[in-house]
Design a protein around this motif. Structure first.
Motif, PDB file in Angstrom:
ATOM      1  N   LYS A 113       9.072  44.695  78.700  1.00 34.04           N
ATOM      2  CA  LYS A 113       8.623  43.268  78.250  1.00 34.04           C
ATOM      3  C   LYS A 113       9.954  42.556  77.529  1.00 34.04           C
ATOM      4  CE  LYS A 113       4.056  44.121  78.155  1.00 34.04           C
ATOM      5  NZ  LYS A 113       2.814  43.323  78.252  1.00 34.04           N
ATOM      6  N   THR A 114      11.063  43.170  77.084  1.00 37.36           N
ATOM      7  CA  THR A 114      12.093  42.603  76.649  1.00 37.36           C
ATOM      8  C   THR A 114      13.259  42.885  77.890  1.00 37.36           C
ATOM      9  OG1 THR A 114      12.631  44.479  75.374  1.00 37.36           O
ATOM     10  CG2 THR A 114      11.574  42.859  74.310  1.00 37.36           C
ATOM     11  N   PRO A 115      14.072  42.033  77.815  1.00 37.56           N
ATOM     12  CA  PRO A 115      15.126  42.128  78.728  1.00 37.56           C
ATOM     13  C   PRO A 115      15.827  43.211  78.639  1.00 37.56           C
ATOM     14  CG  PRO A 115      15.555  39.671  77.590  1.00 37.56           C
ATOM     15  CD  PRO A 115      14.107  40.603  77.337  1.00 37.56           C
ATOM     16  N   VAL A 116      16.590  43.897  79.492  1.00 34.65           N
ATOM     17  CA  VAL A 116      17.572  44.970  79.314  1.00 34.65           C
ATOM     18  C   VAL A 116      18.951  44.222  79.273  1.00 34.65           C
ATOM     19  CG1 VAL A 116      16.469  47.078  80.701  1.00 34.65           C
ATOM     20  CG2 VAL A 116      17.925  45.164  81.715  1.00 34.65           C
ATOM     21  N   SER A 117      18.977  43.123  79.792  1.00 32.77           N
ATOM     22  CA  SER A 117      20.264  42.386  79.212  1.00 32.77           C
ATOM     23  C   SER A 117      20.026  40.700  79.466  1.00 32.77           C
ATOM     24  CB  SER A 117      21.440  42.498  80.245  1.00 32.77           C
ATOM     25  OG  SER A 117      21.275  42.107  81.502  1.00 32.77           O
ATOM     26  N   SER A 118      20.573  39.917  78.655  1.00 36.19           N
ATOM     27  CA  SER A 118      20.391  38.470  78.666  1.00 36.19           C
ATOM     28  C   SER A 118      21.818  37.693  78.354  1.00 36.19           C
ATOM     29  CB  SER A 118      19.373  38.020  77.572  1.00 36.19           C
ATOM     30  OG  SER A 118      19.386  36.612  77.455  1.00 36.19           O
ATOM     31  N   VAL A 119      22.042  37.162  79.453  1.00 36.78           N
ATOM     32  CA  VAL A 119      23.560  36.712  79.404  1.00 36.78           C
ATOM     33  C   VAL A 119      23.728  35.095  79.534  1.00 36.78           C
ATOM     34  CG1 VAL A 119      25.995  36.791  80.354  1.00 36.78           C
ATOM     35  CG2 VAL A 119      24.580  38.784  80.241  1.00 36.78           C
TER      36      VAL A 119
END
Length: 198
Positions: A113-119
């Motif tokens: 439910k949480t991103p493994v990456s956010s850029v």
């Protein structure tokens, strides 16, 4: 003194408002429940957001582009996918988020439910041959390079952010090249921007 205080408060309010407005234009994803092998999620501020499902072996399996400023409810049925690791990726002009989808050998699917990456993507403003680069929420050293289409290197440096932000200005010579490429590398992510000069 009162005028100076009012001016300071107004300037502070304007800075806070512009910061909040820039955050409001970014999409956000809320991953819901998984039923059977269908993932349900909601996207707020979905204007010009592209969605992709892919894995590392076969590459992109599915994609679509959204075009609404409202919240969008989506469901993807992944019934036909074999066991393995997949990713749901959402991308806008300013940000990329990646969510991990795991299908185990018993054909049970789980979605983080949480991103493994956010850029946050680099942002550019161009005025004539002056190009300003801005990056927010920078956590790692950034390699910045400037090339032309013939692959001639004009600039390359590793930069560290100050307070999580990177700001640079380039004075690109139109006599040397009519097009430049600014290449940004951060933590395995690569962004290329073509800068055409008139």
């Amino acid at each position: 003194m009162t005028t100076l205080l009012k001016s300071g408060l107004l300037a502070g309010f304007l800075l806070m408002s512009s910061s909040l407005m820039s955050k409001d234009r970014d999409f956000s994803i809320s991953v819901g429940n998984v039923t059977a092998k269908t993932v349900h999620f909601e996207i707020a501020n979905a204007k010009n957001v592209s969605l992709f499902v892919y894995n590392d072996i076969e590459g992109e399996l599915f994609s679509e582009k959204l075009d609404t400023e409202n919240a969008v409810n989506k469901s993807y049925n992944l019934q036909d996918l074999a066991s393995g690791t997949y990713y749901l990726v959402a991308e806008s002009e300013t940000k990329v988020e990646k969510y991990k989808i795991s299908i185990n050998s018993n054909n049970v699917m789980e979605v983080e439910k949480t991103p493994v990456s956010s850029v946050n993507k680099p942002e550019y403003s161009i005025s004539g041959n002056m190009v300003k680069l801005h990056m927010a929420d920078v956590k790692n050293p950034v390699n910045v390079s400037v090339y032309d289409f013939a692959n001639n290197l004009f600039y390359s440096a590793n930069k560290n952010a100050e307070n999580g932000e990177l700001n640079m200005t380039f004075d690109l010579d139109p006599k040397t090249s009519s097009n430049y490429i600014i290449r940004i590398e951060e933590n395995g992510n690569v962004f290329n921007k073509i800068i055409p000069l008139k």
